[in-house]
Design a protein around this motif. Structure first.
Motif, PDB file in Angstrom:
ATOM      1  N   ARG A 154       0.825  -1.161  -0.142  1.00 28.16           N
ATOM      2  CA  ARG A 154       0.111   0.017  -0.028  1.00 28.16           C
ATOM      3  C   ARG A 154       0.893   1.309   0.093  1.00 28.16           C
ATOM      4  O   ARG A 154       0.385   2.291  -0.459  1.00 28.16           O
ATOM      5  N   ASP A 155       1.990   1.119   0.728  1.00 32.82           N
ATOM      6  CA  ASP A 155       2.862   2.318   0.577  1.00 32.82           C
ATOM      7  C   ASP A 155       3.817   2.441  -0.397  1.00 32.82           C
ATOM      8  O   ASP A 155       4.867   1.897  -0.332  1.00 32.82           O
ATOM      9  N   THR A 156       3.702   3.380  -1.254  1.00 34.85           N
ATOM     10  CA  THR A 156       4.752   3.567  -2.494  1.00 34.85           C
ATOM     11  C   THR A 156       5.515   4.919  -1.927  1.00 34.85           C
ATOM     12  O   THR A 156       5.536   5.165  -0.896  1.00 34.85           O
ATOM     13  N   PRO A 157       6.713   4.814  -2.679  1.00 32.80           N
ATOM     14  CA  PRO A 157       7.779   5.558  -1.926  1.00 32.80           C
ATOM     15  C   PRO A 157       7.215   7.029  -1.974  1.00 32.80           C
ATOM     16  O   PRO A 157       7.483   7.741  -0.934  1.00 32.80           O
ATOM     17  N   ASP A 158       6.392   7.420  -2.696  1.00 33.30           N
ATOM     18  CA  ASP A 158       6.020   8.585  -3.037  1.00 33.30           C
ATOM     19  C   ASP A 158       4.871   9.049  -1.791  1.00 33.30           C
ATOM     20  O   ASP A 158       4.882  10.054  -1.283  1.00 33.30           O
ATOM     21  N   ILE A 159       4.007   8.001  -1.660  1.00 31.95           N
ATOM     22  CA  ILE A 159       2.876   8.100  -0.493  1.00 31.95           C
ATOM     23  C   ILE A 159       3.421   8.134   0.649  1.00 31.95           C
ATOM     24  O   ILE A 159       3.067   9.149   1.544  1.00 31.95           O
ATOM     25  N   LEU A 160       4.825   7.512   1.050  1.00 38.41           N
ATOM     26  CA  LEU A 160       5.513   7.604   2.192  1.00 38.41           C
ATOM     27  C   LEU A 160       6.110   8.800   2.528  1.00 38.41           C
ATOM     28  O   LEU A 160       5.730   9.486   3.846  1.00 38.41           O
ATOM     29  N   GLN A 161       6.807   9.269   1.427  1.00 42.77           N
ATOM     30  CA  GLN A 161       7.314  10.573   1.631  1.00 42.77           C
ATOM     31  C   GLN A 161       6.329  11.766   2.010  1.00 42.77           C
ATOM     32  O   GLN A 161       6.562  12.654   3.008  1.00 42.77           O
ATOM     33  N   ALA A 162       5.251  11.497   1.256  1.00 44.88           N
ATOM     34  CA  ALA A 162       4.113  12.622   1.717  1.00 44.88           C
ATOM     35  C   ALA A 162       3.775  12.504   3.107  1.00 44.88           C
ATOM     36  O   ALA A 162       3.397  13.447   3.887  1.00 44.88           O
ATOM     37  N   TYR A 163       3.603  11.318   3.492  1.00 44.30           N
ATOM     38  CA  TYR A 163       3.052  10.907   4.972  1.00 44.30           C
ATOM     39  C   TYR A 163       4.258  11.719   5.866  1.00 44.30           C
ATOM     40  O   TYR A 163       3.843  12.351   6.669  1.00 44.30           O
ATOM     41  N   VAL A 164       5.453  11.383   5.665  1.00 41.14           N
ATOM     42  CA  VAL A 164       6.541  11.935   6.534  1.00 41.14           C
ATOM     43  C   VAL A 164       6.559  13.385   6.536  1.00 41.14           C
ATOM     44  O   VAL A 164       6.877  14.085   7.644  1.00 41.14           O
ATOM     45  N   ASN A 165       6.312  13.991   5.445  1.00 46.72           N
ATOM     46  CA  ASN A 165       6.366  15.334   5.244  1.00 46.72           C
ATOM     47  C   ASN A 165       5.541  16.097   5.959  1.00 46.72           C
ATOM     48  O   ASN A 165       5.617  17.431   6.208  1.00 46.72           O
ATOM     49  N   ALA A 166       4.340  15.581   6.332  1.00 43.73           N
ATOM     50  CA  ALA A 166       3.333  16.036   7.008  1.00 43.73           C
ATOM     51  C   ALA A 166       3.849  16.573   8.382  1.00 43.73           C
ATOM     52  O   ALA A 166       3.270  17.365   9.373  1.00 43.73           O
ATOM     53  N   PHE A 167       4.795  15.685   8.878  1.00 45.63           N
ATOM     54  CA  PHE A 167       5.270  15.691  10.165  1.00 45.63           C
ATOM     55  C   PHE A 167       6.522  16.675  10.284  1.00 45.63           C
ATOM     56  O   PHE A 167       6.934  17.560  10.999  1.00 45.63           O
ATOM     57  N   ASN A 168       7.588  16.320   9.364  1.00 47.23           N
ATOM     58  CA  ASN A 168       8.763  16.779   9.434  1.00 47.23           C
ATOM     59  C   ASN A 168       9.448  16.940   7.704  1.00 47.23           C
ATOM     60  O   ASN A 168       9.573  15.919   7.340  1.00 47.23           O
TER      61      ASN A 168
END
Length: 204
Positions: free
Chosen positions: A110-124
């Motif tokens: 479910r987690d592509t690298p782009d989805i994952l990067q967008a997720y962590v960007n929301a925090f830091n």
């Protein structure tokens, strides 16, 4: 008779003295987190990141790394941990400049690298999100003794609706890539800030 040390001998003596002073200094450090020095291997990975780029441990040389395993749709542990780590970096002030959070997803379906990067960007904005195929993720998790399990979808549920369980903990590596500390989910933001500040001072 006078004995003159050669340049090489002076360098050897200087290095030995530095190592002795460093060892003495470290013995005086009062760690709150688990001290895992010498118990886990150095930071080493190479995984797909956002934008089709490969992210590796070589890219993080000179950085203190906070390595965390989870997944983007995690309902509680992962967002809480990411928020805590972001608060720790905020508390570190200027010392956070060379600290990086690396979030590894154990749910590559479910987690592509782009989805994952967008997720962590929301925090830091300095955090890095990476994942890989099943073998790559399993190999890295095994290297640091991380346990996780992807459950099968319940009967009647969509194929992308399933639960993931994973062990908690943040692995902290110094700026030379050596495993140094392990923060559990019960460690406070204050405790992590204190130990990270000590580690940065010790290795700078």
């Amino acid at each position: 008779m006078r004995h003159l040390l050669t340049g090489r001998a002076w360098r050897g003596l200087f290095l030995a003295l530095c190592m002795l002073l460093a060892a003495c200094g470290e013995r005086n450090v009062d760690w709150t987190l688990y001290n895992i020095k010498g118990h886990l291997p150095d930071l080493k990975f190479s995984l797909p990141g956002a934008g089709g780029k490969t992210v590796s441990s070589d890219d993080l040389k000179g950085k203190t790394v906070l390595l965390f395993f989870g997944y983007a749709s995690c309902p509680d542990i992962c967002p809480t941990t990411m928020a805590q780590l972001t608060a720790v970096l905020h508390n570190l002030g200027e010392k956070a400049r060379d600290v990086r959070i690396v979030f590894v997803s154990v749910d590559p379906h479910r987690d592509t690298p782009d989805i994952l990067q967008a997720y962590v960007n929301a925090f830091n904005s300095q955090a890095i999100g990476v994942t890989g195929n099943e073998k790559q993720v399993a190999d890295l998790a095994r290297r640091y003794r991380v346990a996780y399990q992807i459950e099968k979808p319940r009967p009647g549920d969509d194929a992308d609706q399933y639960d993931v369980t994973h062990s908690r903990g943040v692995y902290i590596f110094d700026n030379q890539g050596r495993a140094r500390l392990l923060a559990s989910d019960t460690d406070s933001i204050e405790a992590m800030t204190k130990d990270l500040r000590q580690l940065i001072d010790l290795t700078s």
